[in-house]
Design an enzyme around this catalytic site. Sequence first.
Site, PDB file in Angstrom:
ATOM      1  CD  GLU A 116     -23.876 -31.172  16.899  1.00  0.00           C
ATOM      2  OE1 GLU A 116     -25.346 -30.437  18.209  1.00  0.00           O
ATOM      3  OE2 GLU A 116     -24.788 -31.299  15.448  1.00  0.00           O
ATOM      4  CD  GLU A 150     -27.224 -37.210  16.986  1.00  0.00           C
ATOM      5  OE1 GLU A 150     -28.308 -37.627  17.076  1.00  0.00           O
ATOM      6  OE2 GLU A 150     -27.397 -35.373  17.542  1.00  0.00           O
TER       7      GLU A 150
HETATM    8  O1  G3I Z   1     -40.160 -24.861  20.094  1.00  0.00           O
HETATM    9  C1  G3I Z   1     -40.442 -26.094  20.757  1.00  0.00           C
HETATM   10  C2  G3I Z   1     -42.073 -24.543  22.052  1.00  0.00           C
HETATM   11  O2  G3I Z   1     -42.305 -24.024  21.073  1.00  0.00           O
HETATM   12  C3  G3I Z   1     -42.038 -25.622  23.050  1.00  0.00           C
HETATM   13  O3  G3I Z   1     -42.866 -25.061  23.843  1.00  0.00           O
HETATM   14  C4  G3I Z   1     -41.041 -25.981  23.128  1.00  0.00           C
HETATM   15  C5  G3I Z   1     -41.664 -26.945  24.401  1.00  0.00           C
HETATM   16  O4  G3I Z   1     -41.403 -28.210  23.928  1.00  0.00           O
HETATM   17  O5  G3I Z   1     -40.223 -27.299  22.204  1.00  0.00           O
HETATM   18  C6  G3I Z   1     -40.026 -26.260  21.529  1.00  0.00           C
HETATM   19  O6  G3I Z   1     -39.473 -26.671  20.608  1.00  0.00           O
HETATM   20  C7  G3I Z   1     -37.703 -27.392  21.282  1.00  0.00           C
HETATM   21  C8  G3I Z   1     -36.980 -27.008  20.695  1.00  0.00           C
HETATM   22  O7  G3I Z   1     -35.249 -27.648  21.370  1.00  0.00           O
HETATM   23  C9  G3I Z   1     -36.549 -25.420  20.113  1.00  0.00           C
HETATM   24  O8  G3I Z   1     -36.375 -24.798  21.905  1.00  0.00           O
HETATM   25  C10 G3I Z   1     -37.784 -29.448  21.167  1.00  0.00           C
HETATM   26  O9  G3I Z   1     -39.503 -29.366  21.846  1.00  0.00           O
HETATM   27  C11 G3I Z   1     -36.541 -29.723  21.494  1.00  0.00           C
HETATM   28  O10 G3I Z   1     -36.242 -30.993  21.306  1.00  0.00           O
HETATM   29  C12 G3I Z   1     -35.016 -28.845  20.717  1.00  0.00           C
HETATM   30  O11 G3I Z   1     -34.526 -29.156  21.409  1.00  0.00           O
HETATM   31  C13 G3I Z   1     -33.571 -28.748  20.067  1.00  0.00           C
HETATM   32  C14 G3I Z   1     -32.054 -30.545  20.455  1.00  0.00           C
HETATM   33  O12 G3I Z   1     -31.246 -30.511  19.127  1.00  0.00           O
HETATM   34  C15 G3I Z   1     -33.814 -31.679  19.732  1.00  0.00           C
HETATM   35  O13 G3I Z   1     -33.843 -31.646  18.605  1.00  0.00           O
HETATM   36  C16 G3I Z   1     -31.738 -28.044  21.251  1.00  0.00           C
HETATM   37  O14 G3I Z   1     -32.762 -27.329  20.959  1.00  0.00           O
HETATM   38  C17 G3I Z   1     -30.808 -28.097  19.945  1.00  0.00           C
HETATM   39  O15 G3I Z   1     -29.339 -27.689  20.367  1.00  0.00           O
HETATM   40  C18 G3I Z   1     -30.251 -30.332  20.225  1.00  0.00           C
HETATM   41  O16 G3I Z   1     -29.357 -29.954  19.596  1.00  0.00           O
HETATM   42  C19 G3I Z   1     -29.307 -30.934  18.815  1.00  0.00           C
HETATM   43  C20 G3I Z   1     -28.015 -31.135  17.236  1.00  0.00           C
HETATM   44  O17 G3I Z   1     -29.445 -30.962  16.635  1.00  0.00           O
HETATM   45  C21 G3I Z   1     -28.156 -32.988  16.873  1.00  0.00           C
HETATM   46  N1  G3I Z   1     -26.614 -33.168  17.822  1.00  0.00           N
HETATM   47  C22 G3I Z   1     -27.027 -33.060  19.041  1.00  0.00           C
HETATM   48  C23 G3I Z   1     -27.641 -32.163  19.178  1.00  0.00           C
HETATM   49  C24 G3I Z   1     -27.865 -31.698  21.508  1.00  0.00           C
HETATM   50  O18 G3I Z   1     -28.514 -32.435  21.102  1.00  0.00           O
END
Ligand code: G3I
Length: 540
Positions: free
Chosen positions: A463, A346
């Site tokens: 995805e 991205e």
């Molecule tokens: O692990 C922490 C946890 O310890 C904490 O309590 C919690 C509360 O904030 O956050 C947890 O981390 C989260 C993580 O997912 C694991 O669940 C992050 O905040 C959250 O931002 C993260 O979201 C991920 C997102 O990417 C950002 O990295 C989503 O699961 C994931 O499905 C999403 O996937 C992305 C691809 O990598 C790229 N393309 C878009 C796609 C959707 O956004």
Amino acid sequence: MEYPKGNRLAGRIMRLKKFFGIFLSLIMVFPFAACDVFKEGGKTSVLWVSQTMETVSDGDETQITFVASDNKFGGYAESGVSGMSDEDTFLSVDLKATAEIPVKVEFVYGSVGDQTVVYSQINIGTEYENYAFRTGNVLSNKSLNKIRLFPSYNAAGGYGILYVKNLTYNDYYLNKFFEVKTVASQDAGENSGNGSGQGDQSGNQGGSGEQQPVVPVTATYLYEKYSQYFKIGMCAGDSDYRNYGDIDGHYNSFTCENEMKLYTIGNNEGQYDYSKADNMLRYMINRGKKIRGHALIWYNGAPQWLTGCRDKQQLLNKIDTYCYNVVKHFKDSFGDSVYCWDVVNEAINDGNGTYRDCFYGVAGIDFIKTAFRAARRADPNAKLFYNDYNMDDRTKRNAVINMLRELINDGVPIDGVGMQAHYAIQGGGVNYETSINNVESAINAFENLAEETGHPLEIHITELDIRNHGNNNAALAQKYKELFEVFRRHSNSITCVTTWGICDAYSWLDNSQGYSGKAYPFLFDEGHNKKAAFDAVFNF
Ligand code: G3I
């Protein structure tokens, strides 16, 4: 799809291979219908890809006939078409010998056009320390034997014959287009497949009449159905990846949702936390999956030690070091099981198609070039992708294409483009619907770029999920049906389709991006049951 001038040969061979492969597999089926069913060892049945494998009993002699279906001639070396990657087409069987027994391995020649194909070896060993295995070697009954049978180079036809006896098939799965046929039964006294003619050297008379245990073996999986098209992938996070053992067998590719990301592994400069990813990869590789590495460089969640660096050369050095070290770790730890990487994720803005400022504002497009070059240095075999979403939006897509063209023209080692494919159907508060035509236009655009530049580009659907807050199963099934019709039509360039999750129990789409409630985006429901969408993808 017209291959670039330099690779017209590949295109002709590829088409010939497909015809030959299908033609051969048909031939190979008919004779079986005339063969005696193999009596020894209890109930057996013919099994070949995309059919139901009912039972295969231990004590069977099985002739494994395979037609390489996935031999993507291994990329395009300077001098033209090179040999295929031996990772792409192999049979992987976990065999537990009930006694130490010799194995007879015969190889025959196949051919495609004027190319003679030689199957040179069978490898037995753990996933990572394979060694050549020849007729007469012994399968151990002290440990699980992993057998991998693969051609030495671009195998497009013919067959290898593997005779085994007195074995319990622990976990028999086909990775590619294979046809396994039983052979007419032979008396124990005759050559029992170990080449000695003295019966089974292990003293086990085999076929001694006692009922051998019948090992029910897997039903047909999605990845088998698509073995002539592309890999089928799933995604999960460290909190749930072990929850899907009843359905993850449908997949032969896996992506960690967050555990291989920059903010997970490299949150502190010079310190690398691979713990979660390593556990997930060991588990999924042992369950027969290859791994998509996701994602080395991404603005989202990027740590301060990178985003705070305002000096171009220092930033490039940091990016180079990080990408090289991370890719090297997984290459050293898991060999070629990590078969590709989303190197940069991205980098282009929605709407106007400009570059996102993060990293680009300091180093221009060089941050992208540096990341790809570092990844290639660390793992020459892994395929390297640029990954982004909304490629069905013309403005954004064209910006990505312009960027890819600049990378290609500068000799940056890029092998493909990832279309994230976060799509939607109307309902449940969602008032737009993804256009199938726009999706196919994007695929055509990337194929045209490959033809224009003479630089092959694989396409991964990386995805896929379909926002479906109205939980409309029929509309969801129709959308998946139409999408997979397009994907199959473009399977010469599409080499993997991954859903960004696996079942409706969890999706990042749930209660996200201003939409409330669950999104019901997948082929399996919350209870892991197949939905109409699964049938729409599976039955074609
Ligand atoms: O692990 C922490 C946890 O310890 C904490 O309590 C919690 C509360 O904030 O956050 C947890 O981390 C989260 C993580 O997912 C694991 O669940 C992050 O905040 C959250 O931002 C993260 O979201 C991920 C997102 O990417 C950002 O990295 C989503 O699961 C994931 O499905 C999403 O996937 C992305 C691809 O990598 C790229 N393309 C878009 C796609 C959707 O956004």
